[in-house]
Design a protein around this motif. Structure first.
Motif, PDB file in Angstrom:
ATOM      1  N   PRO A 192      -2.149   3.854   6.994  1.00 41.41           N
ATOM      2  CA  PRO A 192      -3.216   3.204   7.338  1.00 41.41           C
ATOM      3  C   PRO A 192      -2.761   1.894   8.155  1.00 41.41           C
ATOM      4  N   SER A 193      -3.799   1.313   9.128  1.00 45.76           N
ATOM      5  CA  SER A 193      -3.378   0.002   9.432  1.00 45.76           C
ATOM      6  C   SER A 193      -3.607  -1.038   8.648  1.00 45.76           C
ATOM      7  N   GLY A 194      -3.414  -2.107   8.811  1.00 45.91           N
ATOM      8  CA  GLY A 194      -3.532  -3.427   8.118  1.00 45.91           C
ATOM      9  C   GLY A 194      -4.887  -3.563   7.764  1.00 45.91           C
ATOM     10  N   ASP A 195      -5.840  -3.653   8.637  1.00 48.96           N
ATOM     11  CA  ASP A 195      -7.311  -3.463   8.158  1.00 48.96           C
ATOM     12  C   ASP A 195      -7.645  -2.285   7.220  1.00 48.96           C
ATOM     13  N   GLN A 196      -7.309  -1.175   7.585  1.00 45.21           N
ATOM     14  CA  GLN A 196      -7.614   0.185   6.651  1.00 45.21           C
ATOM     15  C   GLN A 196      -7.140  -0.082   5.559  1.00 45.21           C
ATOM     16  N   PHE A 197      -5.874  -0.739   5.305  1.00 42.39           N
ATOM     17  CA  PHE A 197      -5.168  -0.714   3.939  1.00 42.39           C
ATOM     18  C   PHE A 197      -6.143  -1.802   3.193  1.00 42.39           C
ATOM     19  N   LEU A 198      -6.537  -2.993   3.774  1.00 41.63           N
ATOM     20  CA  LEU A 198      -7.500  -3.989   2.895  1.00 41.63           C
ATOM     21  C   LEU A 198      -8.700  -3.108   2.637  1.00 41.63           C
ATOM     22  N   GLN A 199      -9.313  -2.289   3.323  1.00 43.35           N
ATOM     23  CA  GLN A 199     -10.624  -1.652   3.031  1.00 43.35           C
ATOM     24  C   GLN A 199     -10.382  -0.624   1.889  1.00 43.35           C
ATOM     25  N   LEU A 200      -9.432   0.074   1.850  1.00 47.68           N
ATOM     26  CA  LEU A 200      -8.746   0.911   0.834  1.00 47.68           C
ATOM     27  C   LEU A 200      -8.766   0.444  -0.445  1.00 47.68           C
ATOM     28  N   VAL A 201      -7.934  -0.911  -0.592  1.00 46.48           N
ATOM     29  CA  VAL A 201      -7.767  -1.459  -1.763  1.00 46.48           C
ATOM     30  C   VAL A 201      -9.065  -2.050  -2.241  1.00 46.48           C
ATOM     31  N   ASP A 202      -9.776  -2.691  -1.574  1.00 42.74           N
ATOM     32  CA  ASP A 202     -11.189  -3.263  -1.722  1.00 42.74           C
ATOM     33  C   ASP A 202     -12.086  -2.104  -2.355  1.00 42.74           C
ATOM     34  N   ALA A 203     -11.931  -0.817  -1.813  1.00 39.31           N
ATOM     35  CA  ALA A 203     -13.036   0.421  -2.216  1.00 39.31           C
ATOM     36  C   ALA A 203     -12.386   1.035  -3.468  1.00 39.31           C
ATOM     37  N   VAL A 204     -11.138   0.956  -3.931  1.00 39.81           N
ATOM     38  CA  VAL A 204     -10.548   1.115  -5.175  1.00 39.81           C
ATOM     39  C   VAL A 204     -11.054   0.200  -6.325  1.00 39.81           C
ATOM     40  N   GLU A 205     -10.813  -1.090  -5.713  1.00 37.68           N
ATOM     41  CA  GLU A 205     -11.200  -1.911  -6.689  1.00 37.68           C
ATOM     42  C   GLU A 205     -12.789  -1.948  -7.266  1.00 37.68           C
ATOM     43  N   HIS A 206     -13.318  -1.707  -6.238  1.00 39.58           N
ATOM     44  CA  HIS A 206     -15.043  -1.954  -6.610  1.00 39.58           C
ATOM     45  C   HIS A 206     -15.658  -0.482  -6.672  1.00 39.58           C
ATOM     46  N   ALA A 207     -14.753   0.407  -7.157  1.00 39.29           N
ATOM     47  CA  ALA A 207     -15.309   1.641  -7.273  1.00 39.29           C
ATOM     48  C   ALA A 207     -16.341   1.906  -8.613  1.00 39.29           C
ATOM     49  N   GLY A 208     -16.054   1.137  -9.540  1.00 39.36           N
ATOM     50  CA  GLY A 208     -17.003   0.985 -10.638  1.00 39.36           C
ATOM     51  C   GLY A 208     -16.319   1.348 -11.938  1.00 39.36           C
ATOM     52  N   ALA A 209     -15.086   2.172 -11.922  1.00 36.80           N
ATOM     53  CA  ALA A 209     -14.553   2.509 -13.210  1.00 36.80           C
ATOM     54  C   ALA A 209     -13.856   1.421 -13.882  1.00 36.80           C
ATOM     55  N   TRP A 210     -13.819   1.633 -15.234  1.00 35.18           N
ATOM     56  CA  TRP A 210     -13.146   0.633 -16.074  1.00 35.18           C
ATOM     57  C   TRP A 210     -11.709   0.093 -15.867  1.00 35.18           C
ATOM     58  N   CYS A 211     -11.080   1.015 -14.883  1.00 37.51           N
ATOM     59  CA  CYS A 211      -9.903   0.644 -14.651  1.00 37.51           C
ATOM     60  C   CYS A 211      -9.770   0.256 -12.914  1.00 37.51           C
ATOM     61  N   SER A 212     -10.941   0.543 -12.422  1.00 37.76           N
ATOM     62  CA  SER A 212     -10.884   0.069 -11.147  1.00 37.76           C
ATOM     63  C   SER A 212      -9.908  -1.100 -10.334  1.00 37.76           C
ATOM     64  N   ARG A 213      -9.822  -2.159 -11.150  1.00 39.78           N
ATOM     65  CA  ARG A 213      -9.285  -3.331 -10.668  1.00 39.78           C
ATOM     66  C   ARG A 213      -7.738  -3.129 -10.952  1.00 39.78           C
ATOM     67  N   ASP A 214      -7.445  -2.373 -12.273  1.00 47.15           N
ATOM     68  CA  ASP A 214      -5.892  -2.212 -12.363  1.00 47.15           C
ATOM     69  C   ASP A 214      -5.568  -1.173 -11.387  1.00 47.15           C
TER      70      ASP A 214
END
Length: 227
Positions: free
Chosen positions: A32-54
């Motif tokens: 992933p490019s730099g922008d894509q990586f930031l988008q990936l991390v944001d998508a993981v963090e806000h997925a809604g699961a109990w461990c999403s931020r972890d």
């Protein structure tokens, strides 16, 4: 198996004797490019699961340190030296890191900010507490890749991403190889990461010129022969 059948008199010849081994093509890795990586991390963090931020922090940790999944999962707070700006990579307590050697990896600015933020949020934890609260996040990472339209990547690909970004940023390959724990002086890193990414390759090509380079007089160091 055919040879055994021939010896047993079941068949008279090996029908596969003239067949060549098919070359296994390596998977084409698209990082992933730099922008894509930031988008990936944001998508993981806000997925809604109990461990999403972890999970998001684990993705960041792998990408910002170049550690293998098993190595990152074993990092404890005692291994993070904020004053020196580095972490001690010990590896799995059963198998240890490769060749049973510890290594110290300097913290890039993003890694330092990540660990400082995590420590400030969990300042009461003892030094033998694991830094990352999860040690696997492949499903979350796969879903995030689909959501942002990026090619699927694995935990180990984040290690490749770290190495690629380091080299693109000007860090020499032997140094990157040491950070990764390679013992071949950079030969494997050169083979694996030497291609870098297409956009970086194209950008670097624009710096190459055959035109004469004018030397400023101020850049000329006078030379004198001692008496």
């Amino acid at each position: 198996m055919f040879d055994v059948a021939i010896e047993a008199g079941i068949i008279y010849g090996n029908p596969a004797a003239k067949l060549d081994r098919v070359t296994v093509r390596a998977r084409q890795l698209t990082l992933p490019s730099g922008d894509q990586f930031l988008q990936l991390v944001d998508a993981v963090e806000h997925a809604g699961a109990w461990c999403s931020r972890d999970c998001a922090d684990f993705v960041r940790g792998l990408a910002f340190t170049g550690c293998r999944k098993g190595e990152a999962g074993q990092i404890e707070w005692r291994d993070v030296d904020f004053e020196a700006g580095e972490i001690v990579v010990r590896g799995d307590p059963e198998t240890g890191p490769k060749k049973w050697e510890l290594r110290r990896v300097p913290l890039i600015p993003e890694a330092c900010a990540l660990f400082e933020r995590m420590r400030s949020e969990r300042s009461g934890e003892s030094l033998d507490t694991k830094v990352f609260r999860v040690n696997e996040c492949q499903k979350a990472l796969g879903r995030a890749c689909k959501k942002v339209g990026a090619d699927r990547i694995t935990h180990h690909d984040l290690r490749h991403l770290f190495a690629t970004r380091c080299i693109e940023s000007g860090v020499d390959i032997p140094t990157v190889s040491r950070w990764l724990g390679h013992k071949d002086g950079g030969a494997l890193a050169m083979k694996t990461y030497g291609h870098l990414r297409r956009e970086h390759s194209i950008a670097q090509a624009q710096r190459v010129t055959f035109a004469p380079v004018a030397t400023k007089q101020a850049d000329v160091i006078p030379f004198s022969v001692p008496a």
